[in-house]
Design an enzyme around this catalytic site. Structure first.
Site, PDB file in Angstrom:
ATOM      1  N   ASN A   8       0.866  -1.185   0.000  1.00  9.32           N
ATOM      2  CA  ASN A   8       0.000   0.000   0.000  1.00  9.32           C
ATOM      3  C   ASN A   8       0.899   1.231   0.000  1.00  9.32           C
ATOM      4  OD1 ASN A   8      -1.814   2.036   0.493  1.00  9.32           O
ATOM      5  ND2 ASN A   8      -2.323   1.395   2.577  1.00  9.32           N
ATOM      6  N   LYS A  10       0.097   4.248  -0.320  1.00 11.10           N
ATOM      7  CA  LYS A  10      -0.559   5.462   0.193  1.00 11.10           C
ATOM      8  C   LYS A  10      -0.301   6.623  -0.789  1.00 11.10           C
ATOM      9  CE  LYS A  10      -0.495   3.660   4.824  1.00 11.10           C
ATOM     10  NZ  LYS A  10      -0.330   3.864   6.257  1.00 11.10           N
ATOM     11  N   HIS A  94      -9.551   1.100   4.829  1.00 11.76           N
ATOM     12  CA  HIS A  94      -8.286   1.299   5.548  1.00 11.76           C
ATOM     13  C   HIS A  94      -8.538   2.239   6.736  1.00 11.76           C
ATOM     14  CE1 HIS A  94      -4.264   2.683   6.478  1.00 11.76           C
ATOM     15  NE2 HIS A  94      -3.834   1.568   5.911  1.00 11.76           N
ATOM     16  N   GLU A  96      -7.039   4.719   7.809  1.00  9.67           N
ATOM     17  CA  GLU A  96      -6.901   6.153   7.510  1.00  9.67           C
ATOM     18  C   GLU A  96      -8.168   6.694   6.855  1.00  9.67           C
ATOM     19  OE1 GLU A  96      -3.205   5.872   5.378  1.00  9.67           O
ATOM     20  OE2 GLU A  96      -2.186   5.430   7.257  1.00  9.67           O
ATOM     21  N   GLU A 165      -5.431  -5.185  10.554  1.00  4.83           N
ATOM     22  CA  GLU A 165      -4.432  -4.144  10.779  1.00  4.83           C
ATOM     23  C   GLU A 165      -4.758  -3.397  12.065  1.00  4.83           C
ATOM     24  OE1 GLU A 165      -2.255  -2.729   7.079  1.00  4.83           O
ATOM     25  OE2 GLU A 165      -4.139  -1.647   7.109  1.00  4.83           O
ATOM     26  N   GLY A 171       2.256   2.102  11.029  1.00  5.09           N
ATOM     27  CA  GLY A 171       3.211   3.203  10.927  1.00  5.09           C
ATOM     28  C   GLY A 171       3.873   3.566  12.242  1.00  5.09           C
ATOM     29  N   SER A 211       3.349  -2.160  10.519  1.00  8.60           N
ATOM     30  CA  SER A 211       4.792  -2.142  10.783  1.00  8.60           C
ATOM     31  C   SER A 211       5.526  -3.418  10.358  1.00  8.60           C
ATOM     32  CB  SER A 211       5.061  -1.831  12.260  1.00  8.60           C
ATOM     33  OG  SER A 211       4.582  -0.539  12.592  1.00  8.60           O
TER      34      SER A 211
HETATM   35  P1  PGA Z   1       2.709   0.365   7.847  1.00 15.26           P
HETATM   36  O1  PGA Z   1       1.180   0.595   7.395  1.00 15.26           O
HETATM   37  O2  PGA Z   1       3.233  -0.814   7.088  1.00 15.26           O
HETATM   38  O3  PGA Z   1       3.380   1.630   7.523  1.00 15.26           O
HETATM   39  O4  PGA Z   1       2.642   0.094   9.314  1.00 15.26           O
HETATM   40  C1  PGA Z   1       0.327  -0.450   7.067  1.00 15.26           C
HETATM   41  C2  PGA Z   1      -0.898   0.116   6.412  1.00 15.26           C
HETATM   42  O5  PGA Z   1      -1.230   1.281   6.635  1.00 15.26           O
HETATM   43  O6  PGA Z   1      -1.565  -0.590   5.639  1.00 15.26           O
END
Ligand code: PGA
Length: 253
Positions: A8, A10, A94, A96, A165, A171, A211
């Site tokens: 992903n 983003k 997601h 976000e 997740e 993150g 992560s």
């Molecule tokens: P990350 O994010 O790998 O940066 O922890 C995962 C995601 O947002 O799908």
């Protein structure tokens, strides 16, 4: 089931040129590694160009979101039918998008139906907050999965992918422990089995995300219920992402 690595990206990288360079680096390094499915989910504007680069390879593409509708007065939105010529997957719900755009399970469910109707495999994201995690309520994600899958009929369920997740792991460089992720994913599997049946539940790839990097991927790879990973931060740096994929070669399930 083929282990999936979903990248992903983003809102990275910042120019189409950089995106194409990243694809070229990934493609060159990864084509020799067989036995897994790699899915790149770039920003939508980059997708047609990237598709031209990867369409004759085993790399698949996914879009990071779709609207529930196919056409209409929805400024700034992208529909499943627009993504379909290039993409096999659509990331939906997601955290976000849930947080920034107030998407809830009902809306995600509508998007799941639209994706399936227009030939995309939804990658449905669910995950608990830090508060729920601390108070031992992580299993509420099973209810979220059920709400997102409402009225998805059994002929289509094997085209759905679920990504667990935990919000607190995204993150943060604080990934969920692999045994713990396996345990929650196993509960999700049981929830899907209760909606459909056990056999169908084992046709739904269940991914872990939060992560994941080249140092910890091997722990998730070796968990019996985890069928793949969703990676963001470590997926848009070519060297790190290539290292993650090479781990698959070295630690084949
Ligand atoms: P990350 O994010 O790998 O940066 O922890 C995962 C995601 O947002 O799908």
């Amino acid at each position: 089931m083929t282990f999936k690595i979903v990248a992903n990206w983003k809102m990275y990288p910042k120019t189409p040129k950089e995106a194409l360079r990243l694809v070229d680096q990934i493609e060159k390094a990864l084509i020799p590694i067989v036995g897994y499915q790699l899915v790149l989910c770039p920003p939508s504007l980059y997708i047609p160009q990237i598709y031209e680069r990867v369409r004759l390879t085993s790399l698949k593409l996914g879009v990071q979101n779709i609207h529930t509708r196919i056409v209409g007065k929805f400024t700034g939105e992208i529909s499943a039918s627009m993504a379909k010529p290039y993409c096999s997957y659509a990331i939906l719900g997601h955290s976000e998008r849930r947080e920034e755009f107030k998407e809830d399970n009902k809306l995600v469910n509508e998007k799941v139906q639209t994706a399936l109707e227009y030939g995309l495999s939804p990658i449905v994201c669910v995950g608990e907050s830090i508060e729920d995690y601390r108070s031992g309520k992580s299993d509420l994600v099973v209810e979220h999965v059920k709400e997102c899958l409402k009225n998805v009929n059994r002929e289509r369920i094997d085209r759905v992918v679920i990504a667990y997740e935990p919000i607190w792991a995204i993150g943060t460089k604080n990934p969920a422990d692999a045994d713990y992720a396996n345990q929650i994913i196993s509960l999700i599997r049981q929830g899907i089995a209760a909606l459909y049946n056990r056999e169908l539940a084992y046709k739904v790839p269940l991914l872990y995300g939060g992560s994941v990097d080249s140092g910890n991927i091997k722990y998730y790879l070796n968990q019996p219920e985890i069928n793949g990973v969703l990676v963001a931060t470590a997926s848009h740096k070519a060297s790190e992402f290539i290292k993650i994929c090479q781990q698959l070669k070295n630690n084949k399930k």
